[in-house]
Write an enzyme that holds these catalytic residues in place. Structure first.
Site, short mmCIF file in Angstrom:
data_model
loop_
_atom_site.label_atom_id
_atom_site.label_comp_id
_atom_site.label_asym_id
_atom_site.label_seq_id
_atom_site.Cartn_x
_atom_site.Cartn_y
_atom_site.Cartn_z
N GLY A 110 -12.00 47.49 52.86
CA GLY A 110 -10.90 48.31 52.73
C GLY A 110 -10.75 48.00 50.69
N CYS A 156 8.15 45.15 59.72
CA CYS A 156 8.64 44.74 58.69
C CYS A 156 9.77 45.34 58.26
CB CYS A 156 7.43 46.04 57.63
SG CYS A 156 7.66 47.09 58.94
N GLY A 166 -11.01 43.23 54.93
CA GLY A 166 -10.08 44.20 53.28
C GLY A 166 -11.05 44.33 52.61
N GLU A 176 3.30 51.03 52.56
CA GLU A 176 4.24 50.56 53.27
C GLU A 176 4.55 48.75 53.03
OE1 GLU A 176 6.49 52.82 54.66
OE2 GLU A 176 6.32 54.04 54.03
N GLU A 191 9.92 36.98 52.93
CA GLU A 191 9.49 37.42 54.48
C GLU A 191 8.33 36.64 55.01
OE1 GLU A 191 6.27 40.34 54.76
OE2 GLU A 191 7.81 41.89 56.14
N LYS A 246 -8.98 51.91 58.12
CA LYS A 246 -10.08 50.98 58.06
C LYS A 246 -8.68 50.16 59.28
CE LYS A 246 -8.93 46.87 56.80
NZ LYS A 246 -8.98 46.16 57.88
N GLY A 284 -13.34 46.26 59.75
CA GLY A 284 -14.33 45.29 58.33
C GLY A 284 -13.13 44.68 58.07
P1 NAD Z 1 -2.46 42.79 55.04
O1 NAD Z 1 -1.62 43.10 53.56
O2 NAD Z 1 -2.66 41.59 54.96
O3 NAD Z 1 -3.20 43.55 55.50
C1 NAD Z 1 -3.27 44.95 55.74
C2 NAD Z 1 -3.86 45.61 55.77
O4 NAD Z 1 -4.94 45.54 54.61
C3 NAD Z 1 -5.68 44.83 56.67
O5 NAD Z 1 -6.03 46.02 57.41
C4 NAD Z 1 -6.13 43.97 55.93
O6 NAD Z 1 -7.48 44.12 56.37
C5 NAD Z 1 -7.09 45.36 54.78
N1 NAD Z 1 -7.21 44.52 53.56
C6 NAD Z 1 -7.03 42.58 53.59
N2 NAD Z 1 -7.13 42.45 52.01
C7 NAD Z 1 -7.09 44.15 51.47
C8 NAD Z 1 -8.27 44.58 49.71
N3 NAD Z 1 -8.48 43.07 49.26
N4 NAD Z 1 -8.65 45.95 49.76
C9 NAD Z 1 -8.05 46.43 50.60
N5 NAD Z 1 -7.22 45.82 51.92
C10 NAD Z 1 -6.68 44.83 52.77
O7 NAD Z 1 -0.97 42.31 56.12
P2 NAD Z 1 -0.59 42.26 57.44
O8 NAD Z 1 -0.50 40.75 57.50
O9 NAD Z 1 -1.75 42.95 58.66
O10 NAD Z 1 0.78 42.81 58.10
C11 NAD Z 1 2.06 42.56 57.72
C12 NAD Z 1 1.94 42.33 56.22
O11 NAD Z 1 2.16 44.31 56.66
C13 NAD Z 1 3.54 42.60 56.28
O12 NAD Z 1 3.91 42.11 55.35
C14 NAD Z 1 4.60 43.51 56.93
O13 NAD Z 1 6.18 43.89 56.09
C15 NAD Z 1 3.84 45.06 56.01
N6 NAD Z 1 4.03 45.77 57.16
C16 NAD Z 1 5.08 46.80 56.53
C17 NAD Z 1 5.25 48.08 57.16
C18 NAD Z 1 6.12 49.04 56.76
O14 NAD Z 1 6.08 50.09 57.23
N7 NAD Z 1 6.19 48.96 55.27
C19 NAD Z 1 4.92 48.17 58.59
C20 NAD Z 1 4.04 46.96 58.87
C21 NAD Z 1 4.17 46.53 58.45
#
Ligand code: NAD
Length: 475
Positions: free
Chosen positions: A207, A279, A203, A245, A379, A170, A201
């Site tokens: 998700g 990140c 999260g 991650e 962050e 996803k 779709g």
């Molecule tokens: P997010 O957590 O809002 O979303 C990430 C993904 O999770 C999306 O596909 C989203 O649709 C899905 N999601 C949302 N709610 C969910 C649920 N209840 N269950 C399952 N999936 C769900 O993050 P974002 O805003 O897309 O990305 C930014 C964040 O990602 C920052 O905190 C960043 O640090 C982190 N990040 C970490 C790494 C790493 O390798 N450590 C790399 C890139 C980004």
């Protein structure tokens, strides 16, 4: 318009069982560039059925067959370079040069490097009178964020294929089109039907179902800590393995023998690269108090050399943040920094002059920051840097480690012993000394609330495997 409201299931693009769609917006123009399906649980269930059906045969493919699959994907991926670069620029707002040299390239590198890692990967070995065998974990669910649309997706897919694990992906709904091109690439590369599935779709629906689905054995998630926590809780119901991650608030420790101009350049490049939406970015510059004035001057001098603006221009290094929500989040942190009493060195609230359309943020540097301020602890995920002064090295290390995160750490300076001491003392998964180059074979992942597990190279493959001991015999 890039509209594609289908999902990729069992080797084909199929209609969604629902009718809801999600708009994808170009953050530089605020225009809708396409629509994707807001998938249903039924769509996700179909993808899991396909993945489960191919599991017995896919997990039994030989290492050589899987190396060939990864090479075929890399070769098909190369053919789609121009389109991938264009799509990433449009959906993420990433400057075109960065879309090519960083985003496109990282995706490619994961397929080629995992293929290389797989070549020497040992799946079975004798230990005394027993055998240790590594077997595919089963069906994997992949959930990815928007900030690196090809990197996150490719590292997970490459590792899963190397381990023989069929996947359901996803992608982030803000940046889905690069992942959809990747699905076409995988289809062209002739990967067995069902081994790769993509369901678009939200999260909360897709998700959530991935993390609760009883037939998904492993969830590999990249994203925020808040969602990571939900995934862990959901996965607990079926004792599913999770790799997380998550976020970071990484320190850059500047030693007192460092070149101040070089150090400032490093600090600025971290908050300007991908508009600070990285990140592992160093967002806290921890500098000797004796260097403070010179460092501040160097920051002011360096910042304008990072050209800010229209991502379609080849000389632009930094574009907008990804969305209106992200813009508002970054603004709220800048306001918080001002309210907390940090000194605004450059930047500030509002949009840069002449950039009223698009989610552009003024690159902002705060100085006189104390590490307990919110801007030093949370962050921000935007082009915002905090400068924190230290008196001695132990204080610098205490500041660096005084965070709930532990994804990355950076140190610049000359004395080799001190560099090594600092690198060993920072509690984080990846430490970079003096702008050391990115290595796709080196493990990537975090300590503490930055996550669980490692990606990239052979470490990434390990995540998609179970370990079995066979006692009483050796092979
Ligand atoms: P997010 O957590 O809002 O979303 C990430 C993904 O999770 C999306 O596909 C989203 O649709 C899905 N999601 C949302 N709610 C969910 C649920 N209840 N269950 C399952 N999936 C769900 O993050 P974002 O805003 O897309 O990305 C930014 C964040 O990602 C920052 O905190 C960043 O640090 C982190 N990040 C970490 C790494 C790493 O390798 N450590 C790399 C890139 C980004």
């Amino acid at each position: 318009m890039r509209t594609n409201v289908k999902h990729f299931i069992n080797g084909d693009w199929v209609e969604s069982t629902g009718t809801d769609t999600i708009d994808v917006i170009n953050p530089a123009t605020e225009e809708v560039i396409g629509k994707i399906s807001s998938g249903t649980e039924e769509d996700l269930n179909k993808a899991v059925v396909a993945a489960k059906a191919v599991l017995p045969s896919f997990s039994e493919t030989t290492k050589e067959e899987r190396i060939d699959m990864l090479k075929a994907i890399a070769s098909e991926y190369e053919k789609r370079k121009d389109e991938l670069v264009e799509v990433i620029t449009e959906e993420l707002g990433s400057p075109v040069t960065m879309s090519e040299k960083v985003h496109y390239q990282m995706g490619y590198n994961h397929f080629t490097h995992v293929a290389k890692a797989l070549k020497s990967f040992v799946f079975e070995e004798n230990r005394g009178n027993h055998i240790i065998r590594k077997e595919t974990i089963g069906v994997s669910g992949l959930i990815t964020p928007w900030n690196f649309p090809t990197n996150q997706v490719s590292t997970k897919i490459a590792s899963a294929i190397a381990a023989g694990s069929p996947v359901v992906l996803k992608p982030a709904s803000r940046t889905p089109f690069a992942a959809m091109i990747l699905a076409e690439v995988i289809q062209k590369a002739g990967i067995p039907k069902g081994a790769f599935n993509l369901v678009n779709g939200t999260g909360s629906i897709i998700g959530n179902r991935i993390s609760t689905h009883p037939d998904i054995d492993f969830v590999s998630f990249t994203g925020s800590g808040k969602v990571g926590e939900k995934i862990m809780k959901n996965s607990a119901k079926t004792i599913k393995k999770v790799a997380l991650e998550l976020g970071g608030k990484s320190p850059l420790i500047v030693l007192d023998d460092a070149d101040v101009n070089e150090a400032a350049k490093t600090a600025i490049s971290h908050i300007m690269m991908n508009t600070g939406q990285v990140c592992s970015a160093a967002t806290r510059a921890i500098i000797p108090v004796t260097m403070k004035n010179d460092f501040e001057e160097a920051i002011k001098h360096t910042l304008p050399s990072f050209k800010y603006g229209d991502p379609k221009k080849t000389d632009v290094k930094t574009g907008p943040v990804v969305s209106k929500e992200q813009w508002e989040t970054v603004q709220s942190y800048i306001k918080k920094g001002i309210d907390e009493g940090a000194t605004l060195l450059v930047g500030g609230l509002g949009k840069p002059k002449g950039m009223e359309t698009g989610y552009f943020v003024k690159p902002t540097v705060f100085t006189d920051v104390s590490n307990d301020m919110v801007i030093a602890q949370e962050e921000i995920f935007g082009p915002v840097l905090s400068i924190i002064a230290y008196n001695d090295l132990e204080e610098a290390l205490n500041i660096a480690n005084d965070t709930v995160y532990g994804l990355a750490g950076y140190v610049v300076g000359k004395n080799k012993d001190t560099l090594s001491y600092v690198a060993n003392k920072i509690k984080a998964g990846q430490i970079t000394v003096n702008n050391g180059k990115i290595d796709f074979m080196a493990p990537f992942g975090g300590y503490k609330q930055s996550g669980i597990g490692r990606e990239w190279g052979d470490f990434g493959i390990e995540e998609f495997l179970e370990i079995k001991a066979i006692l009483g015999m050796s092979s």
